[in-house]
Design a protein around this motif. Structure first.
Motif, short mmCIF file in Angstrom:
data_model
loop_
_atom_site.label_atom_id
_atom_site.label_comp_id
_atom_site.label_asym_id
_atom_site.label_seq_id
_atom_site.Cartn_x
_atom_site.Cartn_y
_atom_site.Cartn_z
N GLN A 3 -4.59 12.43 4.11
CA GLN A 3 -4.24 11.14 3.22
C GLN A 3 -4.83 9.99 4.26
N ASP A 4 -4.44 10.24 5.66
CA ASP A 4 -5.08 9.11 6.53
C ASP A 4 -6.37 9.13 6.79
N LYS A 7 6.85 0.43 -7.85
CA LYS A 7 7.24 0.39 -6.51
C LYS A 7 6.30 -0.17 -5.47
N ALA A 8 5.01 0.07 -5.68
CA ALA A 8 3.85 -0.34 -4.84
C ALA A 8 2.45 -0.91 -5.62
N VAL A 44 0.77 -1.14 0.02
CA VAL A 44 0.11 -0.07 0.01
C VAL A 44 0.98 1.01 -0.03
N ALA A 45 0.60 2.10 -1.02
CA ALA A 45 1.39 3.27 -1.07
C ALA A 45 0.46 4.45 -0.33
N HIS A 46 1.08 4.95 0.82
CA HIS A 46 0.42 5.84 1.43
C HIS A 46 1.30 7.08 1.79
N LEU A 79 3.11 12.13 -5.03
CA LEU A 79 4.52 11.11 -4.89
C LEU A 79 4.19 9.63 -4.63
N THR A 80 3.07 9.66 -3.86
CA THR A 80 2.34 8.37 -3.44
C THR A 80 2.09 7.59 -4.67
N THR A 81 1.16 8.48 -5.47
CA THR A 81 0.69 7.74 -6.74
C THR A 81 2.01 7.38 -7.57
N ALA A 82 2.85 8.13 -7.55
CA ALA A 82 4.07 8.28 -8.47
C ALA A 82 4.56 6.54 -8.15
#
Length: 416
Positions: free
Chosen positions: A188-189, A257-258, A180-182, A248-251
């Motif tokens: 976001q939490d 990577k995730a 999970v990319a977080h 950056l999390t979406t990236a």
């Protein structure tokens, strides 16, 4: 209706005749990432074609929190922008202060009451008068995935339940990748949390707990189960998530990577801006357990009272441009959202957007179209902020028990 090129020529002729003076329109917004920035640039072009001067006032970060802080200081000092990105109950709070402009003339000329769903139109009004213009509809309860990561881990498809989700996450983790990319920011939490509450408890429970803030629902066994599920998800995130921006999390998903990301469909704007193709390079689905419900986030611009007649004219033109078919199409294609204006042609939109539009209409009929609490649509900013803090404290501190978190969230919901 004139096309943009024709409109530009017509306006140029009027300007050269000296019959019109450009009005400056200062727009405060927090659209600074790839897909968002492209969309703002289009609105700027439309306003410039109408002979107005666009003054961009972009405030990055915080899911709009930073922009809200800057806006307060500007209004208090008597120097408000022409328009500011404000949404949900915050619109009515600003209107109650007597600082917002009346947009009824533009709304009537452009037939907004017929072009907007009643629930959306009501949210743009204060005491029956339009004070804001809606831009789009974002679905918040999405989960995104990288199909190559799923394939590598032996995951057959998008998880429909949390049992399926955790089974898939275990496989991705076993394959040596981040499940999970977080991004560890409080909004976001909260975005992940509200999708979990909806998936675990269903539409009625979500409405009772996170819209009506009913204490019985907030302290129920269903909320306990929601928090247990939420905490379990954290175990599949990476240690470097703290403070990471959402794009950056979406990236991380984009780059393989995730595996998964819980995020609204502005994430799709990032995939598309990078040239990625839905169904091939990335997958979209309703978050586990939420396929028959829809949490919405509607971006909108509230207009502030201005003294200059030129500035007021520019403001009216901005409101009309925001709701116009040209901008509704261009903006939402870039942003990942769907048009808020009804009966738009969606031929240019991708399958994720078409699914969103279909579910938007369907859930409106079943009563499972719900405002996102994480994105300022459901409750007062004070209550939202307090609950958001309680949720993030629980996410970030493993010493806080689920029982304590239930009490903290229920207490936070009573904030006025």
């Amino acid at each position: 209706m004139l096309k943009l090129s024709q409109l530009a020529l017509a306006m140029a002729a009027v300007v050269s005749a000296g019959a019109i003076h450009a009005g400056e329109v200062e727009v405060l917004h927090y659209w600074t990432s790839g897909g968002e920035a492209k969309s703002v640039a289009e609105l700027k072009k439309i306003m410039q074609a109408k002979g107005h001067v666009w003054k961009d006032f972009a405030v990055a970060g915080g899911g709009g929190d930073n922009a809200a802080t800057v806006l307060k200081s500007r209004v208090v000092s008597g120097n408000p922008p022409a328009a500011a990105q404000i949404k949900g109950p915050a619109i009515q709070e600003w209107a109650a202060e007597g600082v917002l402009a009346n947009l009824d003339a533009t709304a009537k000329a452009e037939n907004w009451d017929a072009l907007l769903p009643k629930a959306v139109a009501d949210g743009m009004k204060y005491k029956g008068n339009y004070v804001a213009a809606p831009v789009n509809v974002h679905r918040v309860n999405w989960i995104w995935a990288n199909p190559e990561v799923l394939k590598k881990a032996g995951v057959a498809g998008m998880p429909k339940t949390y049992d399926e989700f955790f089974a898939a996450a275990d496989k991705i983790k076993a394959a040596g990748l981040i499940a999970v990319a977080h991004g560890g920011q409080n909004w976001q939490d909260f975005t992940t949390f509200e999708s979990v509450v909806l998936g675990v408890g269903g539409a009625k429970f979500y409405s009772d707990a996170l819209v009506k803030l009913d204490q019985k629902a907030l302290t129920s066994p269903t909320m306990t189960k929601s928090l247990e599920t939420f905490r379990k998800i954290k175990g599949y995130t990476d240690a470097a998530s703290a403070g990471r921006d959402w794009n950056l999390t979406t990236a991380m998903v984009m780059q393989g990577k995730a595996g998964f990301q819980f995020m609204g469909d502005w994430a799709k704007g990032e995939f598309l801006a990078a040239g990625k193709v839905p169904g091939k390079d990335f997958l979209c689905a309703a978050a586990p357990g939420t396929s028959t419900a829809y949490t919405y986030n509607i971006d909108s611009f509230a207009m502030f009272k201005l003294k200059s007649a030129d500035a007021q004219k520019a403001q009216g033109d901005l409101a009309a441009a925001i709701m116009g078919t040209e901008f509704q199409e261009i903006f939402n294609l870039n942003k990942g959202s769907i048009p808020v204006r009804l009966n738009m042609n969606l031929d240019k939109f991708d399958d994720c957007a078409k699914l969103s539009a279909k579910d938007f209409v369907a859930t409106a009929k079943t009563g499972s179209l719900l405002p996102s609490i994480a994105h300022g649509m459901a409750v007062s900013p004070a209550a939202e902020g307090a609950i958001k803090d309680a949720v993030s404290q629980f996410w970030n501190d493993d010493k806080i028990t689920v029982a304590a978190a239930v009490k903290n969230i229920a207490s936070a919901a009573q904030t006025k």
